[in-house]
Design an enzyme around this catalytic site. Structure first.
Site, PDB file in Angstrom:
ATOM      1  N   CYS A  30       0.758  -1.253   0.000  1.00 36.34           N
ATOM      2  CA  CYS A  30       0.000   0.000   0.000  1.00 36.34           C
ATOM      3  C   CYS A  30       0.789   1.303   0.000  1.00 36.34           C
ATOM      4  CB  CYS A  30      -0.948   0.005   1.194  1.00 36.34           C
ATOM      5  SG  CYS A  30      -2.161  -1.325   1.179  1.00 36.34           S
TER       6      CYS A  30
ATOM      7  N   HIS B 158      -2.412   6.749   4.369  1.00 35.52           N
ATOM      8  CA  HIS B 158      -1.298   5.813   4.553  1.00 35.52           C
ATOM      9  C   HIS B 158       0.047   6.395   4.114  1.00 35.52           C
ATOM     10  CE1 HIS B 158      -0.252   1.225   4.681  1.00 35.52           C
ATOM     11  NE2 HIS B 158       0.228   1.921   5.711  1.00 35.52           N
TER      12      HIS B 158
END
Length: 443
Positions: free
Chosen positions: A72, A126
């Site tokens: 990610c 993130h």
């Protein structure tokens, strides 16, 4: 004159700012942990994705669409900068107050804001939770979402970091995928009078596996509980995308909106990853590996007013290309000192370019590596794929004949191994040591 200028724009030749009325709106939509096989456009039969399929048909579907990392945070760092994340040390996921997208990097939102765009982020970040990494410190005017790597989809299921509106608790109560769809529509509504850039980063279909009862009921025929929940989560994302496209259409913005859609990495199918019920067929490998199943993803681009519909292309492209393509569409000339690794895809999307956009694509993920040049791929991947430990020796595959990476040709073609390894070594000279992490984190 305007028609001529737009023709040059389609070729990627405009190097001066466009008038605001001529600039396209831009939306970049990212799914999370999607399987390569899990959209109808790629042949999925058990999960209907009509809105994603329509998006694919409205423009170009890249069957060799890649991301620059197998999980990610690094992929998102590459997307926002247009640079291989290994150039600036964002090689792995990270945690901690001082871990995030280095503030020395300029983001796509910074560049679009400088070009006169309203900028918004909705979804999963993130890229650092500290104040200095906050989306509104990285070029986004508006922000709605969570800053970590995963989040519960219902407010009463599990502990997660706060869903924020700006820097304050949004007190969100809706199913999270639905909330992100709602906020994306709201952003368009509030910014429809001027050019806008929206980064819509779903956390679907990342774990935890949470779905609404109504959507679960639609998939009672899927016996595997995990796959059933995954299907319901996929449908939620597809519906959110549909609502966003409908909003564009209702506001007569659809024709002049450039839309990208792709997953942040391949589906997690291997032990040690956040397995979610995804399928990567016909690819081998999983999220967290440099095999095709980790880095090749569904990848669609549409801009109805400027690009042909119904195209399917197998030329390799990568999410790093989003930033230079978007800038070219906005009439912004990329400067050499930006050191972008991505390229402007507009000439390839219009069909004017006759050569592939990249001579080669590269990956480094700790001890894992890969390089794809033409149909050939040299890859060193996580041996857990083969129920082993450590990392395998580099293996050579011809993807034209062996998309599933099953037949190692290294012994038969040592000169090709040498060629690809030399290319990777030269590319790697431009990388730096990781700023944190080991690549062993479960994401």
């Amino acid at each position: 004159m305007l028609r001529f200028a737009l023709g040059l724009l389609a070729l990627g030749l405009v190097s001066h700012p466009l008038r605001a009325a001529d600039k396209p709106n831009v939306i970049v939509i990212v799914g999370d942990d999607m399987g390569y096989a899990d959209v109808g456009a790629h042949g999925c039969k058990d999960i209907p994705t009509p809105n994603l399929d329509a998006l694919a048909k409205a423009g170009t579907r890249f069957t060799s669409g890649y991301v620059s990392g197998p999980y990610c945070s690094p992929t998102r760092a590459g997307l926002l900068t247009g640079r291989y994340q290994t150039r600036f040390g964002h090689e792995f996921n990270g945690a901690g107050p001082n871990v995030g997208l280095p503030v020395t990097e300029t983001t796509i939102a910074d560049r679009m804001k400088a070009a006169g765009y309203a900028t918004g982020w909705v979804g999963k970040w993130h890229l650092g939770a500290a104040d200095k990494f906050h989306p509104q410190k990285r070029g986004f005017d508006e922000a709605f979402g969570f800053l970590g790597g995963a989040h519960a989809y219902f407010p009463d299921q599990g502990k997660s970091d706060t869903v924020l509106r700006g820097t304050k608790d949004a007190n969100e109560t809706e199913y999270l995928t639905d909330a992100f769809g709602r906020e994306a529509v709201t952003f368009v509504d509030q910014n429809k009078a001027k050019p806008f850039f929206l980064y819509l980063a779903f956390n679907a279909v990342h774990t935890p596996m949470h779905a609404t009862d109504a959507r679960l009921k639609r998939f009672e025929g899927i016996k595997d509980v995990q796959r059933r929940t995954y299907a319901a989560m996929m449908v939620a994302m597809d519906e959110a995308v549909g609502k966003l496209v409908t909003k564009l259409r209702d506001e007569k913005l659809e024709q002049n909106t450039l839309v990208f859609f792709f997953s942040d990495n391949g589906g997690p199918t291997m032990k040690g990853t956040t397995i979610n019920g995804s399928v990567n067929t016909p690819l081998r490998g999983s999220k967290r590996t440099t095999l095709e199943g980790g880095v090749r993803v569904p990848f669609f681009v549409t801009w109805p007013a400027r690009l042909p519909a119904g195209r399917v292309s197998d030329v390799p492209v990568i999410q790093l290309d989003v930033l230079p393509t978007v800038l070219a569409a906005a009439g912004v000339a990329a400067k050499p000192d930006w050191k972008l690794d991505g390229v402007d895809l507009l000439p390839h999307l219009t069909g004017h370019a006759k050569t592939a956009p990249h001579d080669a694509l590269y990956w480094r993920f700790g001890a894992q590596m890969a390089v794809r040049k033409g149909d050939w791929k040299l890859v060193k991947y996580d041996a857990a794929v083969d129920n082993g430990t450590g990392t395998t020796a580099a293996r050579l595959y011809n993807l034209a004949d062996d998309i599933g990476e099953t037949t190692d040709l290294a012994a038969k073609r040592p000169e090709k191994v040498q060629e690809l390894q030399a290319a990777w070594d030269k590319w790697n000279e431009g990388n730096v040591a990781p700023l944190w992490g080991s690549g062993k984190q479960k994401d």
